[in-house]
Motif scaffolding. Sequence first.
Motif: not given
Length: 338
Positions: A244-263
């Motif tokens: 995001d704008a602050s540099g934080a990871p965007v986590i949205d697993p339903d769109r394939g963007k995951k945490t390391p544990e989900q990945g």
Amino acid sequence: MTRLATHDQHPLGSGFTPSSTADDVIAGIDLTGRNVIVTGGHSGLGLVATRALAGAGASVTVGSRDTGRAERAVAGIGDVEVRRLDLLDPASIDAFADGYLDSGRPLHILINNAGFPGSAGIVHDARGYEAQFAANHLGHFQLTLRLHPALRAAGGARVVTTTSGAQRMSDILWDDPHFTTGRYDPALAYPQSKTANVLFTVELDRRWAADGIRAYAPHPGIVPATAFNRAVGEEAQRAMGLIDASGAPVIDPDRGKKTPEQGAATIVFAATSPLLDGIGGVYLNNSDISPLDEDPRPVDLTDPDAEVPVDVVPHSVDPASARRLWELSEQLVRRPSA
């Protein structure tokens, strides 16, 4: 019964979701007495997989170029050892495999997970091959072939080669896989190497299933928090909606963007799930078998709101291409270093 990959690209209905974690998919599975190798098992998805497998009782060997860093990362995780492995150096690959074979231990699970993230300009391995194709495919191809005796000795083994939905974006560049003509394109180099991972899986399973060795190619999703994805730079990550704008990871697993544990869940699912018994040579996503997308369409990857498909496409599981790549890879790994 051994079945062909193109016939098996149908979801099992595993019950897991994009939000499932490595701990979720390995729950209740006992790996006591099982030996595992994880390349790059000290960082990112590999570290999560190492933790999950060791936590289930497995003895894990981590292959890493930086053994000091790896030993610090895995300290206290259970029965884990670190050995040096550089997938861009054929001699290092042979030394790693020889060391494991000399131990006399069977190998129950091999996770070919380490990868080369690429760069704007072309990089070569010790043989002069393009580095993404060399590390992501050829290095693991050489390693797996050298470890075949230990895999066969397990009396039932799995070879898991981490791939990517990027396999949709390029077939093998059969006329020039190493970009020797000066037309290097990083947007093709990475996808080519990921297609190679899937084709390798298809042909390995065809050749080795009779030895009790089955093969899987999991797509972990996009994991913004890994060093691999951070390597593309903040501007590119922001354009793709990974941060995001602050540099934080965007986590949205339903769109394939995951945490390391989900990945890492799909990698661990490939390595351990009894739901895959009797099945091999398949591409996995979201801890299940991916359907085959027979009519893939281009996607604008710069649109952060775009639905980016990741199902496997025909060129990645084509049996004729899989045989062709295996034969080409055998030739390439036999070639002396420059």
